[in-house]
Design a protein around this motif. Structure first.
Motif, PDB file in Angstrom:
ATOM      1  N   HIS A 191       0.815  -1.220   0.000  1.00 40.16           N
ATOM      2  CA  HIS A 191       0.000   0.000   0.000  1.00 40.16           C
ATOM      3  C   HIS A 191       0.848   1.270   0.000  1.00 40.16           C
ATOM      4  N   GLY A 193       1.482   3.320  -2.186  1.00 41.20           N
ATOM      5  CA  GLY A 193       0.871   4.432  -2.913  1.00 41.20           C
ATOM      6  C   GLY A 193      -0.434   4.912  -2.322  1.00 41.20           C
ATOM      7  N   GLU A 194      -0.776   4.429  -1.112  1.00 43.22           N
ATOM      8  CA  GLU A 194      -2.032   4.785  -0.455  1.00 43.22           C
ATOM      9  C   GLU A 194      -1.734   5.339   0.940  1.00 43.22           C
ATOM     10  N   ASP A 196      -3.259   6.920   3.225  1.00 44.95           N
ATOM     11  CA  ASP A 196      -4.217   6.707   4.316  1.00 44.95           C
ATOM     12  C   ASP A 196      -3.997   5.369   5.015  1.00 44.95           C
ATOM     13  N   GLN A 197      -3.519   4.369   4.268  1.00 43.51           N
ATOM     14  CA  GLN A 197      -3.308   3.048   4.854  1.00 43.51           C
ATOM     15  C   GLN A 197      -1.947   2.923   5.534  1.00 43.51           C
ATOM     16  N   ARG A 234       9.544   4.532  -0.409  1.00 48.75           N
ATOM     17  CA  ARG A 234       8.821   5.244  -1.462  1.00 48.75           C
ATOM     18  C   ARG A 234       9.810   5.929  -2.417  1.00 48.75           C
ATOM     19  N   ASP A 254       1.559  10.261  -8.901  1.00 52.88           N
ATOM     20  CA  ASP A 254       0.246   9.657  -8.693  1.00 52.88           C
ATOM     21  C   ASP A 254       0.368   8.207  -8.241  1.00 52.88           C
ATOM     22  N   GLU A 255       1.292   7.463  -8.831  1.00 49.01           N
ATOM     23  CA  GLU A 255       1.451   6.047  -8.487  1.00 49.01           C
ATOM     24  C   GLU A 255       1.804   5.854  -7.019  1.00 49.01           C
ATOM     25  N   GLY A 257       1.327   8.030  -4.395  1.00 49.39           N
ATOM     26  CA  GLY A 257       0.533   8.700  -3.380  1.00 49.39           C
ATOM     27  C   GLY A 257       0.957  10.111  -3.016  1.00 49.39           C
ATOM     28  N   THR A 259       0.640  14.140  -3.410  1.00 47.59           N
ATOM     29  CA  THR A 259      -0.543  14.939  -3.733  1.00 47.59           C
ATOM     30  C   THR A 259      -0.491  15.478  -5.159  1.00 47.59           C
TER      31      THR A 259
END
Length: 289
Positions: A191, A193-194, A196-197, A234, A254-255, A257, A259
């Motif tokens: 996760h 690229g996410e 929030d997780q 990352r 974008d991939e 995460g 902004t």
């Protein structure tokens, strides 16, 4: 303590006494095959046994070391993403990106707290033959040595990949038995690229830890702070995309995460002192290798 790889590829056959006495963080991918001997290995402060014929995968940022009980010889194959993607033809760039994504999956989904279970006798034999061929090719370094080593590594990883996949299917229903730190690492890699997780509260709830204890627990077993690890991982993936793909800076942002492109630029400059665009230039790429 950390150890870097100053060229895209390296192969070493060594005895246990040639390894550092204390575990180190190595910033490259590594395949270690036990040619002979037995003992214990340490991965992110977890101690496990090894014996002749075992094969292990290590990722950048893993802290590892070995301690022999019987006289031991290792074959260590170390490489960066740049080595995998050094194809001469421009049309191979897309294939290199697909391969890098597969490489991420093989290494980061693999449970590094056990050796890869090579249950098929044919695969076991092929791995042994490939390792010996790589050792000979490395020692002789004849014409087309670099290209041959690329193909050997590709073949070796393909064999290991199907065994990792088989092992994953067998243990799919037993995830609770895996060490908690390994499940956390897999979650982070999956996760990345996410954002929030990857928040502290989300991780605490997902892994049944106190929000105040998540970072302390993570550093206890990896030697690296949680946010530092996420940031380094990352940026490592961003570097891969910059050097080995034709994706735009915005697509890469974008991939993973970010902004927007400006956000990626600010974070990347903080780590490297230059913008992603400058880092991507051929002259810089050559210097990184």
């Amino acid at each position: 303590m950390e150890k870097l790889l100053y060229r895209p590829f390296d192969l070493q056959v060594s005895a246990e006494e040639q390894w550092e006495k204390r575990p180190l963080v190595y910033h490259f991918f590594e395949i270690v095959h036990i040619l002979e001997g037995s003992g214990s290995r340490e991965v992110n402060r977890n101690k496990l046994t090894f014996s002749q014929g075992d094969t292990f995968l290590f990722t950048p940022l893993d802290c590892r070391g070995f301690h022999s009980e019987m006289p031991t010889r290792f074959c260590s194959i170390r490489f960066s993403e740049i080595f995998i993607s050094q194809y001469k033809q421009a049309q191979d760039q897309e294939r290199a990106l697909r391969w890098l994504k597969q490489l991420e999956h093989i290494f980061f989904q693999h449970n590094r707290f056990q050796c890869i279970q090579i249950t098929d006798p044919g695969d076991h034999r092929i791995i042994g033959q490939l390792i010996q061929s790589m050792i000979e090719e490395h020692d002789q370094q004849k014409e087309h040595y670099q290209e041959n080593m690329q193909h050997f590594i590709s073949l070796l990883l393909n064999i290991l990949a199907r065994n990792v996949a088989d092992s994953s299917r067998e243990s799919a229903g037993n995830t609770a038995e895996e060490p908690l730190i390994n499940r956390m690492l897999v979650h982070i890699h999956t996760h990345i690229g996410e954002p929030d997780q990857l928040k502290m509260d989300f991780l605490a709830a997902s892994f049944h830890l106190s929000a105040n204890y998540v970072s302390e627990y993570f550093k206890k077993f990896t030697g690296v702070g949680l946010q530092q690890y996420i940031s380094q991982y990352r940026i490592k993936l961003v570097e891969q995309r910059l050097l080995n793909s034709v994706l735009t800076i915005g697509q890469i942002a974008d991939e993973f995460g970010f902004t927007d492109e400006s956000h990626l630029n600010r974070v990347f400059r903080k780590h490297h002192g230059v913008s992603p665009t400058v880092f991507r230039k051929p002259a810089v790429k050559g210097a990184v290798a």
